[in-house]
Design a protein around this motif. Structure first.
Motif, PDB file in Angstrom:
ATOM      1  N   TYR A 172       0.670  -1.207  -0.027  1.00  0.00           N
ATOM      2  CA  TYR A 172       0.006   0.231   0.017  1.00  0.00           C
ATOM      3  C   TYR A 172       0.997   1.158  -0.067  1.00  0.00           C
ATOM      4  CZ  TYR A 172       0.766   1.342   4.824  1.00  0.00           C
ATOM      5  OH  TYR A 172       1.032   1.842   6.116  1.00  0.00           O
ATOM      6  N   ILE A 173       2.112   1.175   0.574  1.00  0.00           N
ATOM      7  CA  ILE A 173       3.076   2.322   0.675  1.00  0.00           C
ATOM      8  C   ILE A 173       3.464   2.693  -0.678  1.00  0.00           C
ATOM      9  CG2 ILE A 173       5.123   3.312   1.536  1.00  0.00           C
ATOM     10  CD1 ILE A 173       4.482   1.476   4.072  1.00  0.00           C
ATOM     11  N   SER A 174       4.199   1.678  -1.438  1.00  0.00           N
ATOM     12  CA  SER A 174       4.496   1.823  -2.949  1.00  0.00           C
ATOM     13  C   SER A 174       3.414   2.211  -3.805  1.00  0.00           C
ATOM     14  CB  SER A 174       4.944   0.548  -3.380  1.00  0.00           C
ATOM     15  OG  SER A 174       6.368   0.459  -2.571  1.00  0.00           O
ATOM     16  N   ARG A 175       2.062   1.816  -3.555  1.00  0.00           N
ATOM     17  CA  ARG A 175       1.180   2.060  -4.550  1.00  0.00           C
ATOM     18  C   ARG A 175       0.570   3.661  -4.279  1.00  0.00           C
ATOM     19  NH1 ARG A 175      -3.447   0.897  -3.630  1.00  0.00           N
ATOM     20  NH2 ARG A 175      -3.571  -0.223  -1.507  1.00  0.00           N
ATOM     21  N   ARG A 176       0.570   4.290  -2.970  1.00  0.00           N
ATOM     22  CA  ARG A 176       0.071   5.464  -2.659  1.00  0.00           C
ATOM     23  C   ARG A 176       1.210   6.512  -3.355  1.00  0.00           C
ATOM     24  NH1 ARG A 176      -2.280   5.137   3.185  1.00  0.00           N
ATOM     25  NH2 ARG A 176      -4.062   3.710   2.972  1.00  0.00           N
ATOM     26  N   LEU A 177       2.631   6.198  -2.972  1.00  0.00           N
ATOM     27  CA  LEU A 177       3.831   6.934  -3.480  1.00  0.00           C
ATOM     28  C   LEU A 177       3.781   6.873  -4.967  1.00  0.00           C
ATOM     29  CD1 LEU A 177       6.533   5.848  -1.046  1.00  0.00           C
ATOM     30  CD2 LEU A 177       5.041   7.986  -1.049  1.00  0.00           C
ATOM     31  N   SER A 178       3.568   5.886  -5.796  1.00  0.00           N
ATOM     32  CA  SER A 178       3.516   5.764  -7.105  1.00  0.00           C
ATOM     33  C   SER A 178       2.590   6.666  -7.761  1.00  0.00           C
ATOM     34  CB  SER A 178       3.637   4.411  -7.652  1.00  0.00           C
ATOM     35  OG  SER A 178       2.310   4.026  -7.449  1.00  0.00           O
ATOM     36  N   LYS A 179       1.620   7.173  -7.179  1.00  0.00           N
ATOM     37  CA  LYS A 179       0.576   7.889  -7.962  1.00  0.00           C
ATOM     38  C   LYS A 179       1.126   9.375  -8.186  1.00  0.00           C
ATOM     39  CE  LYS A 179      -3.312   5.515  -5.857  1.00  0.00           C
ATOM     40  NZ  LYS A 179      -4.638   5.479  -5.159  1.00  0.00           N
ATOM     41  N   ASP A 180       2.342   9.625  -7.450  1.00  0.00           N
ATOM     42  CA  ASP A 180       2.734  10.916  -7.662  1.00  0.00           C
ATOM     43  C   ASP A 180       4.440  10.889  -8.132  1.00  0.00           C
ATOM     44  OD1 ASP A 180       0.604  12.731  -6.995  1.00  0.00           O
ATOM     45  OD2 ASP A 180       0.816  12.053  -5.230  1.00  0.00           O
ATOM     46  N   ALA A 181       4.861   9.741  -7.362  1.00  0.00           N
ATOM     47  CA  ALA A 181       6.553  10.001  -7.640  1.00  0.00           C
ATOM     48  C   ALA A 181       6.844   9.106  -8.811  1.00  0.00           C
ATOM     49  CB  ALA A 181       7.110   9.157  -6.424  1.00  0.00           C
ATOM     50  N   GLY A 182       7.890   9.636  -9.652  1.00  0.00           N
ATOM     51  CA  GLY A 182       8.347   8.878 -10.807  1.00  0.00           C
ATOM     52  C   GLY A 182       9.178   7.842 -10.537  1.00  0.00           C
ATOM     53  N   PHE A 183       9.816   7.825  -9.441  1.00  0.00           N
ATOM     54  CA  PHE A 183      10.513   6.529  -8.926  1.00  0.00           C
ATOM     55  C   PHE A 183      10.673   6.391  -7.310  1.00  0.00           C
ATOM     56  CE2 PHE A 183      14.133   9.464  -9.520  1.00  0.00           C
ATOM     57  CZ  PHE A 183      15.083   8.886  -8.453  1.00  0.00           C
ATOM     58  N   LEU A 184      10.922   5.117  -6.773  1.00  0.00           N
ATOM     59  CA  LEU A 184      10.971   5.073  -5.402  1.00  0.00           C
ATOM     60  C   LEU A 184      12.292   4.510  -4.957  1.00  0.00           C
ATOM     61  CD1 LEU A 184       7.610   2.759  -5.454  1.00  0.00           C
ATOM     62  CD2 LEU A 184       7.854   5.224  -5.135  1.00  0.00           C
ATOM     63  N   VAL A 185      12.452   5.046  -3.463  1.00  0.00           N
ATOM     64  CA  VAL A 185      13.830   4.671  -2.983  1.00  0.00           C
ATOM     65  C   VAL A 185      13.452   4.094  -1.527  1.00  0.00           C
ATOM     66  CG1 VAL A 185      15.865   5.737  -1.737  1.00  0.00           C
ATOM     67  CG2 VAL A 185      15.083   6.598  -3.987  1.00  0.00           C
ATOM     68  N   VAL A 186      14.195   2.919  -1.267  1.00  0.00           N
ATOM     69  CA  VAL A 186      13.975   2.195  -0.076  1.00  0.00           C
ATOM     70  C   VAL A 186      15.549   2.207   0.751  1.00  0.00           C
ATOM     71  CG1 VAL A 186      13.532   0.088   1.314  1.00  0.00           C
ATOM     72  CG2 VAL A 186      12.408   0.547  -0.742  1.00  0.00           C
ATOM     73  N   ILE A 187      15.720   2.906   1.735  1.00  0.00           N
ATOM     74  CA  ILE A 187      16.687   2.954   2.604  1.00  0.00           C
ATOM     75  C   ILE A 187      16.684   2.054   3.855  1.00  0.00           C
ATOM     76  CG2 ILE A 187      17.548   5.297   1.894  1.00  0.00           C
ATOM     77  CD1 ILE A 187      16.714   6.147   4.695  1.00  0.00           C
ATOM     78  N   THR A 188      17.535   1.199   4.139  1.00  0.00           N
ATOM     79  CA  THR A 188      17.335   0.042   5.169  1.00  0.00           C
ATOM     80  C   THR A 188      18.741  -0.385   5.782  1.00  0.00           C
ATOM     81  OG1 THR A 188      16.598  -2.072   5.666  1.00  0.00           O
ATOM     82  CG2 THR A 188      17.652  -1.573   3.548  1.00  0.00           C
ATOM     83  N   ASN A 189      18.602  -0.845   6.962  1.00  0.00           N
ATOM     84  CA  ASN A 189      19.872  -1.464   7.583  1.00  0.00           C
ATOM     85  C   ASN A 189      19.620  -2.874   7.861  1.00  0.00           C
ATOM     86  OD1 ASN A 189      22.017  -1.874   9.343  1.00  0.00           O
ATOM     87  ND2 ASN A 189      20.760  -1.334  11.261  1.00  0.00           N
ATOM     88  N   ASP A 190      20.155  -3.499   6.921  1.00  0.00           N
ATOM     89  CA  ASP A 190      20.075  -5.152   7.040  1.00  0.00           C
ATOM     90  C   ASP A 190      21.076  -5.645   7.761  1.00  0.00           C
ATOM     91  OD1 ASP A 190      17.693  -5.120   6.013  1.00  0.00           O
ATOM     92  OD2 ASP A 190      17.930  -5.725   3.919  1.00  0.00           O
ATOM     93  N   GLY A 191      22.066  -5.028   8.561  1.00  0.00           N
ATOM     94  CA  GLY A 191      23.235  -5.337   9.346  1.00  0.00           C
ATOM     95  C   GLY A 191      22.865  -6.152  10.483  1.00  0.00           C
ATOM     96  N   TRP A 192      21.698  -6.643  10.789  1.00  0.00           N
ATOM     97  CA  TRP A 192      21.360  -7.316  12.007  1.00  0.00           C
ATOM     98  C   TRP A 192      21.517  -9.039  11.719  1.00  0.00           C
ATOM     99  CZ3 TRP A 192      20.184  -4.590  16.089  1.00  0.00           C
ATOM    100  CH2 TRP A 192      19.942  -3.634  16.220  1.00  0.00           C
TER     101      TRP A 192
END
Length: 491
Positions: free
Chosen positions: A374-394
């Protein structure tokens, strides 16, 4: 009873082996068959118990890597609980994941054998599964990891269903194939040849579609900055040392949009500090995105902070917070689990899109938000591309890294948007609108130039969302009302 237990164990192992990071995704097309054998003639109550046990066991095996994080990683870092408590929390997680499948098992046992028309049986079973899987992903404790569709992340032909149906459409298809395989084998064990032919047909369709899929080439260059800082090291460093590390390893990159991971400064809001001034001086001629907590009055936010031309521009605050670690859901019930808190309990932010100079409108997500369509869906209605920043060092395993990056692939195809993921230890990379991806090597301090493409079209799925749940609910009600004769719950 022994055979039922064996079927449950077989299902959990087969389905786990189909998941990203394990063996082969195609296994998912027959991994549910032992479950359907285990549900035979059980009645609604026993079927509910069997279905609960099957998903509990699958969650335990598939997400086993969380055990080390909860029994070693978090206790050593924050010291608020011991390994035993961490393991019990993992058991609670598996229980919560399995609870919606009580409904699947109950309704399966109540109506499946009484479906009036044979053609409706697989559709009914697939509908039940979709509803249960959807319920697992909503609310403050929602999580979508471990969906059957995850197995198909590199089946690019089948992924082209996503702009129309989302991942629940793939789940629907997978359950139908499994149920038809079960019915064929139930009628005659020699029918495995016909079932293999059915799977071969699905794979043929996937391969045929995949052969026509282009690899799109972006035109806008960006820098992915993979910091590769182990958790113990990152949380023991002071902020000046982290700033030195960033300047030394990344300031020699070109002056392009540069994206760092989540929580680079894990416990410090560096805004209006000497540390911020040093960073901006080193990266002054570019747009910089970097993750750290921001404090506003009494509220703390898990933020992606954006700098442009040497000054603060704006920030995105995480909306979907990780339960127990980043916020405390349902305090009246889970108040005693507050010891799981990380550095802060965060307040949720708001979804918004940012107009980045030279790149257009961009939508940001943080950490496991990419698991929530749902987050990407809502953002994609206005955004041209999407960015995910994460910390998978756990994690001390590559499996969770693959499973997390898999979500970027699904979100890219669902929305027809390029999705960029930048992780602390990996996997960092770019996914195009068809599911093709290009990634940096894991567990390396490195940066690289990738190219992104902006799209403006809104897909059917982005516009209408998880309508597959509504269709499944309608089908379930129709089948239930037209059943030949309902069983009692005690049968």
């Amino acid at each position: 009873m022994v055979q039922t237990v064996l079927n449950i164990v077989m299902f959990s192992l087969l389905t786990t082996l189909s998941m990203p990071g394990y063996l082969f995704g195609g296994i998912v097309f027959f991994s549910l068959i032992p479950l359907f054998f285990a549900l035979e003639k059980k009645g609604p109550i026993l079927s509910a118990i069997v279905a609960f046990l099957y998903f509990f066991t699958f969650s335990f095996v598939n997400f086993h890597y969380l055990i080390n994080t909860l029994t070693t990683g978090l206790p050593e870092l924050f010291g608020r609980f011991n390994a035993t408590a961490g393991f019990l929390v993992f058991i609670l997680f598996c229980i919560l994941e399995a609870l919606p499948f009580l409904l699947f098992g109950f309704l399966y046992g109540l109506w499946t054998e009484k479906v009036r028309f044979r053609v409706l049986e697989p559709i009914f079973v697939a509908s039940l599964y979709v509803i249960s899987d959807y319920l697992r992903g909503i609310g403050e404790l929602g999580f979508t990891g471990g969906r059957l569709s995850d197995a198909l992340y590199n089946f690019k032909g089948l992924l082209q269903l996503l702009p129309f149906t989302g991942t629940l459409g793939l789940v629907f298809l997978i359950v139908i194939v499994n149920y038809e395989g079960y019915k064929l084998l139930r009628a005659n064990k020699n029918n495995y040849v016909f079932f293999l032919a059915l799977i071969a047909l699905v794979l043929f369709v996937n391969g045929t579609i995949e052969s026509f899929i282009p690899k799109t080439v972006g035109v806008k260059p960006i820098i992915l900055a993979q910091t590769n800082m182990p958790q113990k090291v990152k949380y023991s460093y002071d902020s000046n040392t982290i700033a030195d590390y960033l300047i030394k390893n990344f300031s020699n990159s070109p002056d392009l949009l540069t994206i760092f991971p989540e929580g680079v400064f894990p416990g410090t809001d560096i805004r209006n500090s000497d540390i911020e001034k040093r960073l901006l001086e080193s990266f002054k001629n570019r747009t910089l995105v970097i993750g750290f907590p921001t404090l506003v009055g009494n509220d703390a936010f898990n933020s992606a902070v954006i700098y442009s031309d040497g000054a603060f521009f704006d920030k995105y605050d995480k909306v979907q917070l990780f339960p127990f670690v980043e916020n405390l859901p349902y305090k009246e019930i889970f108040g005693r689990l507050s010891f799981l808190r990380g550095m802060y309990y965060f307040s949720p932010g708001e979804l918004k899109v940012f107009d980045i100079k030279g790149y257009g409108k961009v939508g940001f997500q943080i950490c496991f938000e990419s698991f929530f369509p749902y987050i990407s869906r809502r953002l994609s209605k206005d955004a041209g591309f999407l960015v995910v920043i994460t910390n998978d060092g756990w994690y001390n395993s590559k499996i969770p890294l693959i499973q997390h990056f898999t979500q970027a692939i699904f979100r890219a195809v669902e929305t027809h948007r390029t999705v960029v993921q930048v992780s602390n230890t990996g996997i960092s990379g770019v996914v195009d609108e068809y599911g093709n991806f290009f990634a940096l090597p894991e567990n390396q301090t490195t940066w690289s130039i990738f190219y992104v493409k902006s799209n403006n079209d809104v897909t059917f799925y982005a516009k209408y969302g998880d309508y597959m749940v509504i269709i499944s609910l309608i089908l379930t009600i129709i089948v239930g009302l037209t059943a030949k004769k309902r069983r009692t719950i005690f049968d």
